[in-house]
Scaffold this motif. Structure first.
Motif, short mmCIF file in Angstrom:
data_model
loop_
_atom_site.label_atom_id
_atom_site.label_comp_id
_atom_site.label_asym_id
_atom_site.label_seq_id
_atom_site.Cartn_x
_atom_site.Cartn_y
_atom_site.Cartn_z
N ARG A 31 -5.61 -3.32 1.71
CA ARG A 31 -5.17 -3.18 0.80
C ARG A 31 -3.92 -4.08 0.13
O ARG A 31 -3.83 -4.75 -1.02
N GLN A 35 -3.95 -6.79 -2.73
CA GLN A 35 -2.81 -7.13 -3.74
C GLN A 35 -2.43 -8.50 -3.76
O GLN A 35 -2.07 -8.97 -4.76
N THR A 173 -9.16 0.92 -3.70
CA THR A 173 -7.95 1.67 -4.21
C THR A 173 -7.28 0.90 -5.38
O THR A 173 -7.35 -0.16 -5.64
N ILE A 175 -5.46 -1.01 -7.59
CA ILE A 175 -4.34 -2.11 -7.43
C ILE A 175 -3.92 -2.75 -8.70
O ILE A 175 -4.72 -2.85 -9.47
#
Ligand code: ADP
Length: 179
Positions: A31, A35, A173, A175
């Motif tokens: 993650r 990012q 996820t 982001i």
């Protein structure tokens, strides 16, 4: 790339990538890396005028995964370059300030890279463009070595909000820009 493609297309920016498959695997927080790349890519697209180019490359070198985001945009002046990456710092140019932002994206990138015992460097020339280089240790940060890796099959799939494209593995996820 999927997250900035639409924005790039809207500005007729050529968005390309050359990822060396020989780089193999890198132990890192998935993650956090997503990012980092989102922040760098959205800056590249944001600060590149109509018709420019943005290119992502990756390869392994001396035990590090080296990721580069290179754009043909407005660049950063020498004066600003020294302070870019400090929280809330934004370069002052009419073109730059025509865009919204917080000045937190790069400091967040820097922080996440420090936690990985990696690093970031920026090369830039006004009008010609900017290249941000990110280094991540292939074997992960020292502290995390020997930690039990989380298998994808042990993680619960995330449901992405409507309109957010994943990479199809069901574990993406959502982001957002900055964090
Ligand atoms: P934000 O984009 O929200 O302002 P960042 O921390 O991501 O904050 O970037 C800080 C500043 O660095 C930007 O406001 C801009 O002045 C400069 N900058 C970052 N990336 C680039 C780039 N690729 N080209 C030109 N300027 C950039």
């Amino acid at each position: 790339l999927a997250q900035v493609r639409e924005q790039a297309m809207g500005k007729h920016i050529e968005l390309t990538s050359a990822l060396d498959p020989a780089a193999g695997e890198c132990t890192a927080d998935r993650r956090a890396v997503q990012q980092i790349m989102i922040n760098l890519l959205s800056n590249a697209v944001k600060f590149t005028p109509e018709g420019g180019t943005v290119k992502v490359t990756s390869h392994a070198q001396d035990g590090y995964l080296v990721l580069k985001v290179a754009d043909s945009g407005i660049g950063i002046s020498e004066n600003d370059l020294a302070r870019i990456g400090q929280p809330f710092y934004q370069a002052q140019s009419d073109y730059t300030r025509a865009f919204e932002g917080t000045g937190l994206g790069l400091s967040l990138v820097r922080g996440l890279l420090e936690l990985h015992q990696g690093g970031m460097s920026i090369e830039s020339e006004t009008v010609k463009g900017t290249t941000v280089t990110v280094r991540l240790p292939l074997t992960g940060p020292e502290k995390a070595r020997g930690a039990k890796p989380v298998k994808l099959s042990e993680r619960r799939p995330h449901v992405l909000p409507q309109g957010v494209e994943g990479n199809g593995d069901g574990y993406d996820t959502a982001i957002r820009r900055t964090a």
